[in-house]
Design an enzyme around this catalytic site. Structure first.
Site, PDB file in Angstrom:
ATOM      1  N   ASN A 129      -3.178   9.153 -11.902  1.00  0.00           N
ATOM      2  CA  ASN A 129      -3.671  10.342 -11.215  1.00  0.00           C
ATOM      3  C   ASN A 129      -3.019  10.368  -9.839  1.00  0.00           C
ATOM      4  O   ASN A 129      -3.141   9.417  -9.086  1.00  0.00           O
ATOM      5  CB  ASN A 129      -5.197  10.300 -11.076  1.00  0.00           C
ATOM      6  N   HIS A 175      -1.950   3.650  -8.589  1.00  0.00           N
ATOM      7  CA  HIS A 175      -2.396   2.760  -9.658  1.00  0.00           C
ATOM      8  C   HIS A 175      -2.266   3.416 -11.026  1.00  0.00           C
ATOM      9  O   HIS A 175      -2.373   4.624 -11.157  1.00  0.00           O
ATOM     10  CB  HIS A 175      -3.830   2.270  -9.438  1.00  0.00           C
ATOM     11  N   HIS A 223       0.842  -1.196   0.000  1.00  0.00           N
ATOM     12  CA  HIS A 223       0.000   0.000   0.000  1.00  0.00           C
ATOM     13  C   HIS A 223       0.878   1.248   0.000  1.00  0.00           C
ATOM     14  O   HIS A 223       1.586   1.523   0.971  1.00  0.00           O
ATOM     15  CB  HIS A 223      -0.941   0.033   1.212  1.00  0.00           C
TER      16      HIS A 223
END
Length: 130
Positions: A85, A98, A45
């Protein structure tokens, strides 16, 4: 590896993965802009691309190439959008780094307004090249 129990991408299981590497995975977007829309993410993460390690960034890039080959074979798109983004102001809505790999097809209607700049600037018909 870092894991966020509140992150939807951290909840993905191996059965969801289209491609799996040592550090990254690819899976189908649950709200695809077009047929074959994949997300490529680090397993660890990390909120934004800037937080990924050099090794994760390298594997993200290689996985994007591998995913393109898979999509070329399976869906035969006419082009692609590749988008990251980074930050809410840039349209990031899931704060786990991502890459969007979005196949594009001539004369196909795009679903909804996505966060990919210029996606609606694609001409309606294939231009004539001389």
């Amino acid at each position: 590896m870092d894991f966020d129990p509140n992150c939807v991408f951290c909840q993905k299981q191996s059965s969801d993965f289209v491609i799996e590497g040592d550090l990254c995975v690819a899976f189908w977007d649950i709200h695809p802009v077009s047929k074959g829309h994949l997300l490529i993410v680090p397993k660890r993460h990390v909120a934004q691309i800037w937080d990924a390690t050099a090794s994760e960034k390298k594997e993200l890039g290689q996985m994007a190439e591998d995913a393109k080959k898979l999509l070329d074979k399976q869906f035969k798109p006419d082009g692609y959008n590749v988008s990251i983004n980074s930050g809410a102001a840039a349209g990031q809505s899931v704060f786990h780094c991502h890459i969007h790999l979005i196949p594009r097809y001539w004369n196909k209607v795009t679903k909804g307004v996505g966060a990919v700049p210029g996606q609606f600037l694609v001409p309606k018909q294939r231009p004539e090249f001389k």
